[in-house]
Scaffold this active site. Structure first.
Site, PDB file in Angstrom:
ATOM      1  N   ASN A 136       5.874 -19.509 -53.598  1.00 47.24           N
ATOM      2  CA  ASN A 136       7.060 -18.591 -53.689  1.00 47.24           C
ATOM      3  C   ASN A 136       6.378 -16.956 -53.818  1.00 47.24           C
ATOM      4  O   ASN A 136       5.695 -17.036 -54.926  1.00 47.24           O
ATOM      5  CB  ASN A 136       7.892 -18.949 -54.649  1.00 47.24           C
ATOM      6  CG  ASN A 136       9.397 -18.191 -54.398  1.00 47.24           C
ATOM      7  OD1 ASN A 136       9.296 -16.945 -54.386  1.00 47.24           O
ATOM      8  ND2 ASN A 136      10.270 -18.844 -54.234  1.00 47.24           N
ATOM      9  N   TYR A 196       5.148  -6.965 -48.009  1.00 50.22           N
ATOM     10  CA  TYR A 196       4.229  -6.919 -46.815  1.00 50.22           C
ATOM     11  C   TYR A 196       3.066  -8.008 -47.129  1.00 50.22           C
ATOM     12  O   TYR A 196       2.374  -7.828 -47.826  1.00 50.22           O
ATOM     13  CB  TYR A 196       3.554  -5.373 -46.616  1.00 50.22           C
ATOM     14  CG  TYR A 196       2.451  -5.502 -45.812  1.00 50.22           C
ATOM     15  CD1 TYR A 196       2.707  -5.619 -44.149  1.00 50.22           C
ATOM     16  CD2 TYR A 196       1.067  -5.274 -46.061  1.00 50.22           C
ATOM     17  CE1 TYR A 196       1.540  -5.609 -43.486  1.00 50.22           C
ATOM     18  CE2 TYR A 196       0.218  -5.357 -45.157  1.00 50.22           C
ATOM     19  CZ  TYR A 196       0.228  -5.555 -43.925  1.00 50.22           C
ATOM     20  OH  TYR A 196      -0.719  -5.691 -43.027  1.00 50.22           O
ATOM     21  N   TYR A 234      -5.939  -3.522 -47.253  1.00 50.59           N
ATOM     22  CA  TYR A 234      -6.785  -2.442 -46.490  1.00 50.59           C
ATOM     23  C   TYR A 234      -7.324  -1.443 -47.485  1.00 50.59           C
ATOM     24  O   TYR A 234      -6.237  -1.109 -48.210  1.00 50.59           O
ATOM     25  CB  TYR A 234      -5.929  -1.760 -45.227  1.00 50.59           C
ATOM     26  CG  TYR A 234      -6.606  -0.692 -44.656  1.00 50.59           C
ATOM     27  CD1 TYR A 234      -7.845  -0.970 -44.176  1.00 50.59           C
ATOM     28  CD2 TYR A 234      -6.123   0.586 -44.404  1.00 50.59           C
ATOM     29  CE1 TYR A 234      -8.425  -0.029 -43.290  1.00 50.59           C
ATOM     30  CE2 TYR A 234      -6.624   1.570 -43.604  1.00 50.59           C
ATOM     31  CZ  TYR A 234      -7.881   1.091 -43.152  1.00 50.59           C
ATOM     32  OH  TYR A 234      -8.345   2.258 -42.204  1.00 50.59           O
ATOM     33  N   LYS A 247       1.631  -9.569 -40.950  1.00 53.18           N
ATOM     34  CA  LYS A 247       0.414  -9.597 -39.866  1.00 53.18           C
ATOM     35  C   LYS A 247      -0.502 -10.386 -40.105  1.00 53.18           C
ATOM     36  O   LYS A 247      -1.010 -10.557 -41.288  1.00 53.18           O
ATOM     37  CB  LYS A 247       0.167  -8.222 -39.973  1.00 53.18           C
ATOM     38  CG  LYS A 247      -0.805  -7.871 -38.882  1.00 53.18           C
ATOM     39  CD  LYS A 247      -1.982  -6.801 -39.188  1.00 53.18           C
ATOM     40  CE  LYS A 247      -3.161  -7.558 -39.732  1.00 53.18           C
ATOM     41  NZ  LYS A 247      -4.286  -6.926 -40.237  1.00 53.18           N
ATOM     42  N   GLY A 300       1.741   2.915   8.556  1.00 52.05           N
ATOM     43  CA  GLY A 300       2.693   1.811   8.968  1.00 52.05           C
ATOM     44  C   GLY A 300       2.521   0.483   8.684  1.00 52.05           C
ATOM     45  O   GLY A 300       1.347   0.084   8.286  1.00 52.05           O
ATOM     46  N   ALA A 348       0.957  -1.042  -0.006  1.00 52.32           N
ATOM     47  CA  ALA A 348      -0.045  -0.166  -0.070  1.00 52.32           C
ATOM     48  C   ALA A 348       0.785   1.126  -0.072  1.00 52.32           C
ATOM     49  O   ALA A 348       0.461   2.310  -0.169  1.00 52.32           O
ATOM     50  CB  ALA A 348      -0.894  -0.160   1.209  1.00 52.32           C
ATOM     51  N   GLY A 349       2.082   1.162   0.011  1.00 51.90           N
ATOM     52  CA  GLY A 349       2.966   2.513   0.423  1.00 51.90           C
ATOM     53  C   GLY A 349       3.133   3.165  -0.711  1.00 51.90           C
ATOM     54  O   GLY A 349       2.800   2.588  -2.163  1.00 51.90           O
ATOM     55  N   ASN A 374      16.595  -7.223   9.290  1.00 52.05           N
ATOM     56  CA  ASN A 374      15.064  -7.483   9.041  1.00 52.05           C
ATOM     57  C   ASN A 374      14.802  -7.380   7.677  1.00 52.05           C
ATOM     58  O   ASN A 374      14.777  -6.314   6.955  1.00 52.05           O
ATOM     59  CB  ASN A 374      14.045  -6.573   9.894  1.00 52.05           C
ATOM     60  CG  ASN A 374      12.590  -6.975   9.585  1.00 52.05           C
ATOM     61  OD1 ASN A 374      12.515  -7.981   8.861  1.00 52.05           O
ATOM     62  ND2 ASN A 374      11.891  -5.920   9.699  1.00 52.05           N
ATOM     63  N   ARG A 431       9.835   7.493  -3.870  1.00 48.90           N
ATOM     64  CA  ARG A 431      11.214   7.726  -4.164  1.00 48.90           C
ATOM     65  C   ARG A 431      11.223   7.059  -5.657  1.00 48.90           C
ATOM     66  O   ARG A 431      12.352   7.413  -6.514  1.00 48.90           O
ATOM     67  CB  ARG A 431      12.036   7.032  -3.506  1.00 48.90           C
ATOM     68  CG  ARG A 431      12.697   7.874  -2.289  1.00 48.90           C
ATOM     69  CD  ARG A 431      13.504   6.877  -1.184  1.00 48.90           C
ATOM     70  NE  ARG A 431      12.777   6.011  -0.836  1.00 48.90           N
ATOM     71  CZ  ARG A 431      13.262   5.165   0.264  1.00 48.90           C
ATOM     72  NH1 ARG A 431      14.829   4.947   0.406  1.00 48.90           N
ATOM     73  NH2 ARG A 431      12.725   4.462   0.977  1.00 48.90           N
TER      74      ARG A 431
END
Ligand code: UD1
Ligand code: MG
Length: 491
Positions: A383, A372, A393, A357, A84, A14-15, A176, A19
């Site tokens: 080939n 393409y 498109y 694509k 905390g 949750a902090g 710790n 920094r």
């Protein structure tokens, strides 16, 4: 391994992460292909706890959405104010009501922690009959960490935060790690008794240890030799350090399993990637996401693959690819761009300066140069000539194209989709294809060639070209026709 299943794992996340100086919550920053919190969740899952709780606060909507994606069974608990670590765990316990037994507490910003280490910590906790067991490490520079205050007979008397520590306590090099196993009852009772009477005015989880000790309970430490596993991320320098360390460890594991990594310094492999034995990774290779590489394949140099399946013995050189499947012994590149939905068959080829694509290229088919291919289905053994464009498109919709088995597309063809070219058909070079092609046909659609004799001499008189033409025809039109006749006879 699952004989020591804890009742719950609570991950504190949750902090603020001030920094990091980032609009993104700290625990969503990534290393090794996973967010920091995902590392913590994956490690915690290995313990198979009854409850897996993540305490969220800062940026909670983003963190909750991310958690729902990576592990829908995670419970979240919201810490409204970051009062905390003691408060964070108190909030976390509300998502695991009435539990008894072992509660593991970890942090969402300690990404190198291994499941193995957590297993050892829990096993040690169970074996020793401790009420609390804390993971610790001895480090050369303990600045900033909570220090382990030793008790009698190797026990722990308590933890003192750096800011609260006396000069003598600051000499202690056992720190710790912020990772613990608590007996649930001891934890609940301790959290109800902690105060903010400390240098930071926070509710410290670490104070629970001294409270338990004061009640005559056993509190112990489990020291890990591998301090890196306990390192947290507070800023982007540490993020980069731990990213490099994690990558190094990942590559070491792969190399020990039979993968050749020519240059570990420039090779980046996500945790989620799978590599078989005898894969070779050449310099500047990055493998991300759900990428898998089968035995004998060679990737790189200068290749980035995301969610790509590479078949046995395939070769991929200088390629940027995602969401694609590459068949056995296929070859890709150099300089290829594979977009999602690309499927390349066995022994097939996607060559140089080719973009694909949503295109499948069947076994043995070749798209070797400057093409393409979008929304195309290319049959076995076909080939595709240099410079072919699949014009898929029309400015509004995308249309498909099919090229049949063993068909041959001449160079510099533009295929205006939707189009079907049958099996065994030809398209002549330079064609703008606007009609379908039947088996056995050749389609030719281009201007008819016309040669205008003497044009250079008339229109470009005095140029080097005109001079070269004159030299080449010194013996007049005769040698010209002679050559032409020869050509025709020879072919
Ligand atoms: C904590 C320990 C310290 C230990 C260090 C290891 C305490 C009091 N101190 O210090 O002994 O050496 O970790 O890295 O526990 N968090 C919340 N809510 C809060 C505060 C923190 O969820 O209100 C989370 C943070 O997001 C983070 C974790 O708890 O994931 C640890 O918090 P942090 O502020 O980094 O604690 P440290 O000062 O590093
Ligand atoms: Mg910290």
């Amino acid at each position: 391994m699952t004989s020591h299943r804890p009742a719950a794992v609570i991950i504190m996340a949750a902090g603020q992460g001030t920094r990091m100086k980032s609009a993104t919550p700290k625990v969503l920053h990534e290393i090794g292909g996973r967010s920091l919190v995902e590392h913590a969740v994956v490690t915690a899952r290995a313990l198979a706890p009854d409850y897996l709780v993540v305490v969220v606060g800062t940026g909670r909507e983003l963190v909750e959405a991310h958690l729902a994606e990576i592990d829908p069974d995670v419970r979240t608990a919201v810490q409204e104010q970051q009062l905390g670590t003691g408060d964070a765990v108190r909030v976390g316990l509300t998502a695991a009501p009435g539990i008894s037994g072992a509660v593991v507490v970890t942090s969402g910003d300690v990404p190198l922690l291994q499941a193995e280490t957590l297993h050892e910590l829990v096993a040690e906790h169970d074996k020793s009959g401790n009420a609390v067991t804390v993971l610790t490490a001895r480090v050369p520079d303990p600045t900033g960490y909570g220090r382990i205050i030793p008790g009698e007979g190797g026990s722990v008397a308590g933890i003192v935060e750096h800011k609260d520590a006396s000069p003598e306590q600051r000499q202690i090099d056992e720190i710790n790690a912020g990772i613990y196993v608590f007996d649930a009852e001891t934890l609940r009772d301790g959290l109800s008794r902690i105060t903010t009477d400390n240098a930071q005015g926070e509710l410290y989880l670490t104070d629970v240890l001294a409270i338990a000790k004061g009640d005559g309970k056993r509190v112990g430490a489990y020291v890990t030799e591998d301090a890196m596993q306990t390192e947290g991320v507070n800023d982007r320098v540490q993020l980069a350090t731990l990213r490099a360390e994690l990558n190094r460890r990942t590559l070491d594991t792969h190399m020990r399993a039979g993968v050749t990594v020519v240059d570990p310094d420039t090779t980046w492999v996500d945790q989620t990637v799978q590599l078989e034995q005898d894969v070779t990774l050449l310099p500047n290779t990055q493998l991300h996401g759900a990428t898998t590489v089968a035995s004998g394949a060679t990737i790189g140099p200068d290749t980035t693959l995301t969610d790509v399946q590479v078949g046995e013995g395939a070769t991929i050189i200088r390629c940027h690819g995602s969401g694609s499947v590459i068949g056995a012994n296929a070859s890709v590149g150099p300089f290829a761009y594979l977009r999602p939905g690309t499927a390349l068959g066995a022994n097939a080829k996607i060559g140089t300066f080719v973009e694909t694509k949503n295109t499948s290229i069947a076994d043995g088919a070749k798209v070797p140069h400057l093409t393409y291919a979008g929304d195309a289905t290319i049959g076995e053994g076909a080939n595709i000539g240099a410079g072919t464009i699949f014009a898929n498109y029309d400015g509004v919709n995308k249309w498909p194209t099919t090229i049949g088995r063993h068909s041959f597309v001449g160079s510099n063809t533009v295929i205006v989709a939707p189009r079907t070219v049958a099996d065994g058909a030809y398209i002549a070079a330079g064609t703008a294809l606007t009609e379908d092609v039947e088996p056995g046909e050749i389609a030719v659609a281009r201007g008819k060639q016309r040669n205008i004799a003497g044009w250079v001499a008339r229109k470009r008189a005095g140029t080097k070209t005109a001079k070269a033409a004159a030299e080449a025809t010194k013996d007049g039109a005769q040698s010209d026709t002679g050559e032409k006749a020869q050509r025709e006879a020879g072919s």
